[in-house]
Scaffold this motif. Structure first.
Motif, short mmCIF file in Angstrom:
data_model
loop_
_atom_site.label_atom_id
_atom_site.label_comp_id
_atom_site.label_asym_id
_atom_site.label_seq_id
_atom_site.Cartn_x
_atom_site.Cartn_y
_atom_site.Cartn_z
N MET A 143 0.77 -1.24 0.02
CA MET A 143 -0.20 0.00 -0.03
C MET A 143 1.05 1.12 0.00
N GLU A 144 0.59 2.20 -0.98
CA GLU A 144 1.45 3.18 -1.30
C GLU A 144 0.97 4.53 -0.20
N HIS A 145 1.73 5.30 0.15
CA HIS A 145 1.67 6.60 0.68
C HIS A 145 2.78 7.79 0.35
N SER A 192 8.62 -2.32 -5.89
CA SER A 192 8.76 -1.59 -7.04
C SER A 192 7.55 -1.01 -7.49
N HIS A 193 6.59 -1.61 -7.65
CA HIS A 193 5.25 -1.07 -7.81
C HIS A 193 4.95 -0.02 -6.65
N GLU A 194 5.05 -0.42 -5.75
CA GLU A 194 4.41 0.67 -4.54
C GLU A 194 5.64 1.78 -4.47
N PHE A 195 6.76 1.76 -4.79
CA PHE A 195 7.41 2.90 -4.61
C PHE A 195 7.54 3.87 -5.94
N PHE A 196 7.14 3.01 -6.98
CA PHE A 196 6.73 3.67 -8.08
C PHE A 196 5.57 4.99 -7.93
N HIS A 197 4.75 4.69 -6.98
CA HIS A 197 3.56 5.58 -6.48
C HIS A 197 3.97 6.60 -5.95
N ALA A 198 5.26 6.92 -5.20
CA ALA A 198 5.60 8.10 -4.75
C ALA A 198 5.44 9.24 -5.62
N ALA A 219 -2.97 5.26 -12.89
CA ALA A 219 -2.55 5.30 -11.35
C ALA A 219 -2.26 4.15 -10.80
N GLU A 220 -2.89 2.94 -11.11
CA GLU A 220 -2.17 1.50 -10.61
C GLU A 220 -1.59 0.85 -11.84
N GLY A 221 -2.20 0.74 -12.97
CA GLY A 221 -1.89 -0.05 -14.02
C GLY A 221 -0.54 0.21 -14.57
N TYR A 269 -7.91 -3.18 -13.72
CA TYR A 269 -7.26 -1.97 -14.20
C TYR A 269 -5.76 -2.05 -14.03
N TYR A 270 -5.49 -3.03 -13.06
CA TYR A 270 -3.89 -3.20 -12.97
C TYR A 270 -3.46 -4.02 -14.20
N THR A 271 -4.07 -4.91 -14.50
CA THR A 271 -3.63 -5.69 -15.84
C THR A 271 -3.84 -4.92 -17.24
#
Ligand SMILES: [Zn+2]
Length: 625
Positions: free
Chosen positions: A268-270, A294-300, A328-330, A401-403
């Protein structure tokens, strides 16, 4: 200073201090744990200078980054609301999430206990090893006081050596923290335990941000040291997509990892941290854990700061619906593995396997005939950790929407590279979004002042590509429409060959089967329009015979179909709710594809293909920031 001036200052101070206090009196939380083994946390919450009128206290119903409603109030009990002297205040409860203090004299103290037993990115988990706190799941707050600063104090159970891992801002001692407002507080999950800490600095990046890895895990120090070096590679490579890091509050970003046998898998990103949870360990699942990280860090950047208007500010009282989650997720499901590949942590085959899975899902899912990627994004409140006891049609009417977003990310990156001969890429697009919407920041920590709309995304693509018609067409067909790009042609430019994964293989549809009492039973939705669907098969049907042959297991059924050819018609006998049924199975060819390197498919890789592939997939980390 003269005596007269001094008196003036004193008078001013007397006038100013109460005014300041009125506007700013921090809301004080104290979290304590006298019975952690029973999964309980005690919350003690004090409001001062409460404006006249009822004080509306709320438990959240949603949590940033999670889109379904969660009734967090359900775990709250033993609520005691008093004035400063401990006298009970009159109270009403207009709905299950709200406590109204109808009369007070400006001071309200709230105490309650709360149960929590799920280690993930959404809930509260307390046990004798830690308190793993997602704030919306745990903390009551007051309507109208969202802009007030907060202090929060963590009090450990007796006899443990716990410390605090969090993006909350340091206070006067190691157990006291602050948040500038409610949005920031709610965005600051906290791990309170005897975790292990690793720290590194991106010394060559502007601002030299600090990265912390707080890991509550069951592995060795050596495993964590090596894992931390991998994390550093990911941080470096992701930074080069944007050319810089966000201005983290406190100049620090914190990875909070709970890799524990009793954890649930999540990420979970913050803004300045991420929660990473898994029941696996660094030793058993290093790459799986790094993929999530890696996915979550890209959310920064993407979602925390490059943020859709539909999610800003986050509404803690209702579901948050966004048509932009494909990006935003995909896009993070595209960049997550791409960053791992560029960082040398996975091989090209691993990356292609992930892309192949996304392409197959998007191309074969029946839901794509019903809704666009934008429309799928708007379904998040029904599918993102949404629990329902009734069955739903999502398997047939929804594509994640991720895929789909990952497939769009891949498609857009390759399309941009293809049409500009590598001069414009998805990295340029992400940088442009960052410069325009993310980097300008917010009026206060926790806010984004320039969130984007769908039109903004399209306009930015037009300007990056230098072609508004292209951007209009791409959005109309592949994002707001239901088409998919021609992956065969685009991947060929990188010397990658898309072919049938099982050429000539007969296919009845992707069925979920379970063996029950010596027969295969359909245990999930039968995909719309698949051979099995057209044969009349539905969930809960028990298959008895195929092509005149008795079948006693899912494996048996698989063998019966494997022995046939696409185009074959075979009779089907099944039992449905006590009745014997028959149908005709018209077998198709397995539509799924695989991606292989030209050189592995016996073809020569041209210098042009080699250059295209290298420019796309190789590390940027040798560049300077
Ligand atoms: Zn995500």
């Amino acid at each position: 200073m003269s005596r007269r001036a001094c008196v003036l200052v004193v008078v001013l101070a007397v006038i100013l201090v109460p005014w300041r206090a009125l506007a700013q009196a921090p809301i004080a939380y104290r979290l304590s744990f006298t019975e952690p083994e029973h999964r309980l946390m005690e919350v003690d919450l004090s409001f001062r200078d409460v404006p006249a009128g009822p004080l509306e206290l709320r438990m959240s119903r949603s949590s940033p980054g999670r889109y379904a409603l969660h009734e967090f109030a359900k775990n709250v009990f033993d609520v005691r609301i008093t004035d400063g002297a401990g006298i009970a205040l009159p109270l009403t409860q207009p709905n299950p999430h709200q406590w109204n203090v109808t009369r007070h004299a400006g001071v309200v103290r709230v105490r309650y206990r709360i149960f929590g037993d799920r280690v993930d990115g959404t809930y509260l988990a307390v046990d004798s090893t830690h308190a793993h706190i997602n704030m919306p799941a745990a903390l009551m707050w007051a309507r109208g006081l969202e802009a007030r600063p907060v202090t929060i104090r963590f009090e450990a159970p007796a006899g443990v050596d716990w410390r605090v891992g969090t993006q909350l801002l340091p206070g006067g001692d190691p157990f006291t923290f602050t948040a500038p407002n409610l949005q920031y507080l709610m965005d600051s999950p906290t791990e309170f335990s005897a975790f292990s800490l690793r720290t590194f600095v991106m010394a060559d990046a502007p601002g030299a941000p600090i990265f912390r890895l707080a890991a509550h895990h069951t592995g060795t120090d050596g495993e964590l040291d090596a894992f931390s070096r991998d994390v550093e590679q990911i941080v470096r490579e992701a930074g080069h997509v944007y050319g810089e890091y966000p201005a983290f509050e406190g100049n620090t970003y914190t990875f909070i990892a709970d890799y524990l046998p009793w954890a649930n898998g999540d990420g979970m990103e913050h803004r300045n941290s991420t929660i990473l949870t898994s029941s696996s360990s660094i030793r058993s699942n290093r790459l799986g854990l790094l993929d999530t990280l890696s996915h979550e860090f890209f959310h920064a950047w993407n979602v925390e700061r490059i943020r859709p208007r539909s999610l800003e500010p986050f509404d803690f009282e209702d579901a948050n619906m966004s048509g932009e989650l494909w990006l935003a997720e995909g896009f993070n499901n595209y960049y997550g593995p791409l960053v791992l590949l560029r960082a040398g942590l996975i091989q090209i085959g691993d990356f292609m396997a992930e892309m192949e899975a996304s392409i197959n899902t998007v191309r074969t899912s029946p839901g794509r005939s019903l809704r666009s990627a934008e429309e799928m994004s708007r379904l998040a409140p029904f599918v993102d950790a949404a629990a329902s006891i009734d069955r739903t049609s999502v398997d047939n009417t929804f594509v994640s929407y991720y895929t789909w977003g990952a497939a769009i990310g891949l498609g857009l990156d390759l399309t941009l590279r293809d049409r500009t001969d590598g001069k414009v890429t998805l990295d340029h697009y992400m940088r442009a979004l960052w410069q325009q919407y993310g980097k300008p920041g917010g009026k206060a920590p926790g806010y984004v002042d320039r969130p984007y709309t769908m039109a903004d995304l399209k306009n930015t693509l037009a300007s990056v590509a230098g072609d508004a018609e292209f951007a209009d067409d791409f959005f109309a067909r592949f994002i707001q429409g239901r088409e998919v790009v021609n992956y065969e042609r685009l991947l060929a430019r990188a010397g990658l060959v898309v072919g049938r994964a099982s050429p000539g293989q007969a296919f009845a549809g992707q069925l979920r089967l379970q063996d029950v009492l010596g027969r295969p039973r359909v245990d999930g939705a039968v995909p719309f329009a698949s051979p099995a669907y057209q044969a009349g098969l539905e969930r809960d049907d028990t298959i008895l015979a195929v092509g005149g042959m008795d079948v006693v297991s899912a494996a048996d059924l698989g063998r019966a179909i494997d022995g046939r050819k696409p185009g074959d018609q075979i009779p089907l006998v099944f039992e449905r709710r006590g009745r014997l049924m028959t149908g005709m199975l018209r077998l198709a060819e397995d539509p799924r594809v695989e991606i292989v390197r030209a050189e592995d498919a016996g073809q020569a890789l041209t210098p042009e293909e080699r250059r295209f592939r290298g420019a796309w997939l190789s590390s940027r980390a040798r560049n300077t920031f």
